[in-house]
Design a protein around this motif. Sequence first.
Motif, PDB file in Angstrom:
ATOM      1  N   ALA A  43       0.866  -1.251   0.147  1.00 31.89           N
ATOM      2  CA  ALA A  43       0.085   0.032  -0.084  1.00 31.89           C
ATOM      3  C   ALA A  43       0.778   1.293   0.173  1.00 31.89           C
ATOM      4  O   ALA A  43       0.312   2.378  -0.017  1.00 31.89           O
ATOM      5  CB  ALA A  43      -1.105  -0.090   1.319  1.00 31.89           C
ATOM      6  N   LYS A  44       2.186   1.187   0.402  1.00 30.05           N
ATOM      7  CA  LYS A  44       3.037   2.230   0.198  1.00 30.05           C
ATOM      8  C   LYS A  44       2.477   3.444   1.178  1.00 30.05           C
ATOM      9  O   LYS A  44       2.771   4.603   0.724  1.00 30.05           O
ATOM     10  CB  LYS A  44       3.230   2.579  -1.219  1.00 30.05           C
ATOM     11  CG  LYS A  44       3.859   1.679  -2.012  1.00 30.05           C
ATOM     12  CD  LYS A  44       4.585   2.277  -3.437  1.00 30.05           C
ATOM     13  CE  LYS A  44       5.391   1.416  -4.298  1.00 30.05           C
ATOM     14  NZ  LYS A  44       4.332   0.464  -4.739  1.00 30.05           N
ATOM     15  N   PRO A  45       2.274   3.307   2.228  1.00 28.43           N
ATOM     16  CA  PRO A  45       2.109   4.267   3.193  1.00 28.43           C
ATOM     17  C   PRO A  45       3.255   5.040   3.480  1.00 28.43           C
ATOM     18  O   PRO A  45       4.254   4.651   3.588  1.00 28.43           O
ATOM     19  CB  PRO A  45       1.203   3.818   4.375  1.00 28.43           C
ATOM     20  CG  PRO A  45       1.997   2.143   4.512  1.00 28.43           C
ATOM     21  CD  PRO A  45       2.169   1.949   3.001  1.00 28.43           C
ATOM     22  N   ASP A  46       2.820   6.422   3.869  1.00 28.30           N
ATOM     23  CA  ASP A  46       3.967   7.328   4.331  1.00 28.30           C
ATOM     24  C   ASP A  46       4.207   7.237   5.754  1.00 28.30           C
ATOM     25  O   ASP A  46       5.328   7.562   6.469  1.00 28.30           O
ATOM     26  CB  ASP A  46       3.851   8.960   3.775  1.00 28.30           C
ATOM     27  CG  ASP A  46       3.859   8.722   2.447  1.00 28.30           C
ATOM     28  OD1 ASP A  46       4.927   8.863   1.742  1.00 28.30           O
ATOM     29  OD2 ASP A  46       2.576   8.763   1.777  1.00 28.30           O
ATOM     30  N   GLY A  73      10.572   0.227   8.186  1.00 28.09           N
ATOM     31  CA  GLY A  73      11.030   1.435   8.150  1.00 28.09           C
ATOM     32  C   GLY A  73      10.247   2.653   8.086  1.00 28.09           C
ATOM     33  O   GLY A  73      10.376   3.749   7.586  1.00 28.09           O
ATOM     34  N   ILE A  74       8.765   2.381   8.099  1.00 26.72           N
ATOM     35  CA  ILE A  74       7.729   3.366   7.869  1.00 26.72           C
ATOM     36  C   ILE A  74       7.708   3.883   9.371  1.00 26.72           C
ATOM     37  O   ILE A  74       7.471   3.355  10.408  1.00 26.72           O
ATOM     38  CB  ILE A  74       6.397   2.729   7.392  1.00 26.72           C
ATOM     39  CG1 ILE A  74       6.843   2.254   6.205  1.00 26.72           C
ATOM     40  CG2 ILE A  74       5.298   3.629   7.490  1.00 26.72           C
ATOM     41  CD1 ILE A  74       5.659   1.224   5.576  1.00 26.72           C
ATOM     42  N   PRO A  75       7.449   5.298   9.454  1.00 24.55           N
ATOM     43  CA  PRO A  75       7.311   5.721  10.864  1.00 24.55           C
ATOM     44  C   PRO A  75       5.857   5.250  11.495  1.00 24.55           C
ATOM     45  O   PRO A  75       5.087   5.340  10.813  1.00 24.55           O
ATOM     46  CB  PRO A  75       7.197   7.353  10.592  1.00 24.55           C
ATOM     47  CG  PRO A  75       7.579   7.474   9.332  1.00 24.55           C
ATOM     48  CD  PRO A  75       7.508   6.236   8.358  1.00 24.55           C
ATOM     49  N   ALA A 153       3.528   7.829  29.862  1.00 24.25           N
ATOM     50  CA  ALA A 153       2.334   8.478  29.326  1.00 24.25           C
ATOM     51  C   ALA A 153       2.811   8.807  27.792  1.00 24.25           C
ATOM     52  O   ALA A 153       1.849   8.969  27.034  1.00 24.25           O
ATOM     53  CB  ALA A 153       2.165   9.787  29.773  1.00 24.25           C
ATOM     54  N   ALA A 154       4.066   8.714  27.417  1.00 21.10           N
ATOM     55  CA  ALA A 154       4.493   8.661  25.905  1.00 21.10           C
ATOM     56  C   ALA A 154       5.820   8.036  26.006  1.00 21.10           C
ATOM     57  O   ALA A 154       6.639   8.054  26.871  1.00 21.10           O
ATOM     58  CB  ALA A 154       4.526  10.153  25.609  1.00 21.10           C
ATOM     59  N   MET A 155       5.895   7.252  24.945  1.00 22.86           N
ATOM     60  CA  MET A 155       7.351   6.990  24.460  1.00 22.86           C
ATOM     61  C   MET A 155       7.951   6.860  23.169  1.00 22.86           C
ATOM     62  O   MET A 155       7.061   7.106  22.183  1.00 22.86           O
ATOM     63  CB  MET A 155       7.513   5.415  25.048  1.00 22.86           C
ATOM     64  CG  MET A 155       6.820   4.415  24.230  1.00 22.86           C
ATOM     65  SD  MET A 155       6.747   2.629  24.590  1.00 22.86           S
ATOM     66  CE  MET A 155       6.223   2.021  22.926  1.00 22.86           C
ATOM     67  N   GLU A 156       9.217   6.956  22.980  1.00 24.83           N
ATOM     68  CA  GLU A 156       9.620   7.209  21.563  1.00 24.83           C
ATOM     69  C   GLU A 156      10.975   6.514  21.314  1.00 24.83           C
ATOM     70  O   GLU A 156      11.896   6.348  21.974  1.00 24.83           O
ATOM     71  CB  GLU A 156       9.715   8.886  21.187  1.00 24.83           C
ATOM     72  CG  GLU A 156      10.632   9.557  22.227  1.00 24.83           C
ATOM     73  CD  GLU A 156      10.552  10.941  21.571  1.00 24.83           C
ATOM     74  OE1 GLU A 156       9.437  11.474  21.763  1.00 24.83           O
ATOM     75  OE2 GLU A 156      11.625  11.706  21.366  1.00 24.83           O
ATOM     76  N   CYS A 157      11.240   6.288  19.968  1.00 26.62           N
ATOM     77  CA  CYS A 157      12.643   5.676  19.587  1.00 26.62           C
ATOM     78  C   CYS A 157      12.884   6.626  18.199  1.00 26.62           C
ATOM     79  O   CYS A 157      12.435   6.059  17.134  1.00 26.62           O
ATOM     80  CB  CYS A 157      12.415   4.225  19.177  1.00 26.62           C
ATOM     81  SG  CYS A 157      14.039   3.648  18.706  1.00 26.62           S
ATOM     82  N   PRO A 158      13.163   7.804  18.590  1.00 23.33           N
ATOM     83  CA  PRO A 158      13.354   8.690  17.265  1.00 23.33           C
ATOM     84  C   PRO A 158      14.395   8.279  16.124  1.00 23.33           C
ATOM     85  O   PRO A 158      13.813   8.338  14.921  1.00 23.33           O
ATOM     86  CB  PRO A 158      14.239   9.985  17.975  1.00 23.33           C
ATOM     87  CG  PRO A 158      14.107   9.754  19.391  1.00 23.33           C
ATOM     88  CD  PRO A 158      13.908   8.509  19.835  1.00 23.33           C
ATOM     89  N   GLU A 159      15.267   7.338  16.414  1.00 24.37           N
ATOM     90  CA  GLU A 159      15.988   6.721  15.278  1.00 24.37           C
ATOM     91  C   GLU A 159      15.113   6.030  14.369  1.00 24.37           C
ATOM     92  O   GLU A 159      15.507   5.949  13.289  1.00 24.37           O
ATOM     93  CB  GLU A 159      17.244   5.861  15.888  1.00 24.37           C
ATOM     94  CG  GLU A 159      18.308   6.622  16.817  1.00 24.37           C
ATOM     95  CD  GLU A 159      17.764   6.947  18.015  1.00 24.37           C
ATOM     96  OE1 GLU A 159      16.865   6.217  18.734  1.00 24.37           O
ATOM     97  OE2 GLU A 159      18.154   7.925  18.855  1.00 24.37           O
ATOM     98  N   ARG A 160      14.234   5.208  14.860  1.00 21.96           N
ATOM     99  CA  ARG A 160      13.415   4.422  14.099  1.00 21.96           C
ATOM    100  C   ARG A 160      12.070   5.123  13.850  1.00 21.96           C
ATOM    101  O   ARG A 160      11.269   4.545  13.111  1.00 21.96           O
ATOM    102  CB  ARG A 160      13.256   3.064  14.860  1.00 21.96           C
ATOM    103  CG  ARG A 160      14.414   2.007  15.181  1.00 21.96           C
ATOM    104  CD  ARG A 160      13.955   0.950  15.720  1.00 21.96           C
ATOM    105  NE  ARG A 160      13.384  -0.177  14.981  1.00 21.96           N
ATOM    106  CZ  ARG A 160      12.597  -1.065  15.372  1.00 21.96           C
ATOM    107  NH1 ARG A 160      12.786  -1.385  16.711  1.00 21.96           N
ATOM    108  NH2 ARG A 160      12.057  -1.997  14.764  1.00 21.96           N
TER     109      ARG A 160
END
Length: 524
Positions: A43-46, A73-75, A153-160
């Motif tokens: 579906a090639k979503p961004d 590799g899709i955000p 309450a929020a988490m992230e892995c900005p590299e991925r």
Amino acid sequence: MQKVLVLDFGAQYAQLIARRVRDLNVYSELVPCDITAQQVAAAKPDALILSGGPASVYAPDAPKMDPAIFELGIPVLGFCYGQQIMAVTLGGRVDHTDKGEYGPAALTVVEQGSALFAETPVKQTVWMSHRDSVVEVPEGFVVSAITDTCSVAAMECPERRLYATQFHPEVHHTEFGNDMLANFLFDVCGLVRDWDPAGFVDLAIAAIRNQVGTDRVIVGLSGGVDSTVVAELCARAIGKQLTCVFVNHGLLRKDEPEGVEAIFGGRDDVNFVHVHAQDRFAAKLAEVTDPEQKRRIIGSEFWKVFFEEAQRVGGVKYLAQGTIYPDIIESGSRKTGGKGSTIKSHHNLIPFPEGVSFDLIEPLDRLFKDEVRALGVALGLPDSLVYRQPFPGPGLAVRIIGAVTQEKLAILKEADAIVREELDAYNNAVFERTGVHGGEGSVWQYFAVLPDIRSVGVMGDERTYARPIILRAVESQDAMTADWARLPYEVLARISSRIVAEVPGVNRVAYDITSKPPATIEWE
Ligand code: XMP
């Protein structure tokens, strides 16, 4: 065109997330949560957004997701259950906490450089609705925000480019939810605003062509914006393969049948049939006074007339309908991606007659009302139709208390036309002031009601014994609750004197000052 897919984990308002993204001018649609990584890649979503959902992640029947999706590799941005499924899938841990959190919560952003929270305050209000919580983030992730009761309450892995929140940015109660969504789309994913309702017109036309092929389609026009938009889309997609059927039951407001004719009558590119069924409905409704019986008669007669017409057209495979997303929530009968055969509004209890079957075309079933209006504007439909107030399927029959007669219909149509003229002008003045249709201070729905009584009056030197008109005008967001509109006295006075002066048979006007609840908006 860029595209954001929202994986639906069963949140009642998952569609709202897609809608918020579209509001930011990026196309978005819902897909079932069990979509495979391969299907996603195709579906090639961004970007992907994982919705909330009612389940507990470790429950045996809890919706899962294909872990390979995270390897594409899709955000990805996850909300609530979406955060929990992200955590569990990537090696973190979710626990049943003692204390759930429901409603507003005070959030503290602890990761100052977080792209998700960029340009939002360190302390802000968010909307929580959960019992389980992430207690250990997956490797490579950091906690980016906390509340008193929620350590992640929020988490992230900005590299991925993986982000998640326990709270719901899509609801208005989350103060900076829209900013977070914009941060994710434009800063994290690097998207640009490239979508608007006109873009949807092209998509919908292509989809209808694709679905229909060379078959025939029928659409029932009601005079409302949803069915008109669907008919116009089908007309542009398949031209003469479409037949628009307008069943005129005689219960529409003054000038409305002419409005339908003006859009579809006399066109070379579609087939249009105006079925003059006024007498048929009048005969069926004669002496019927019970409101529910009236509704049932109108609903079943409508479909009888409609199917007779479909048979006359012959060889029809598809029925196109203006079902919009809130209709689906209300009927609660469909899941994402699956199509039932629910029929809209007052018709929805009437099954297709024996031996009749149609496949459904429902191009608006992912859209909210105001998005359909925007489509109507993009299609060049008149403002009077695009911004038409809600009008019940059974029409004026539910605004005439007691039996429907031609005499009462004529009185109600004239009185109602005056109410609409005056309050349309009142709303237009609000529009001029605020620049928003339905802006602060405008009246949401307004109409005349004809009760089954008479009262004494005096006109000139004559004693009259005539009918009253009840004016109903309410403010509301969604018709679930409503309050009577505090209209200026001069507006009320003008409506009253015009109705009594201009509508023969009426000698009194009363204003309904009841909210909903305890009353309803309509009188029947
Ligand atoms: P009530 O009277 O229940 O109405 O407060 C809520 C909203 O629904 C509209 N309404 C209908 N719409 N078919 C429809 O499509 C119907 O049978 C029907 N009955 C009420 C009403 O005008 C209001 O906006």
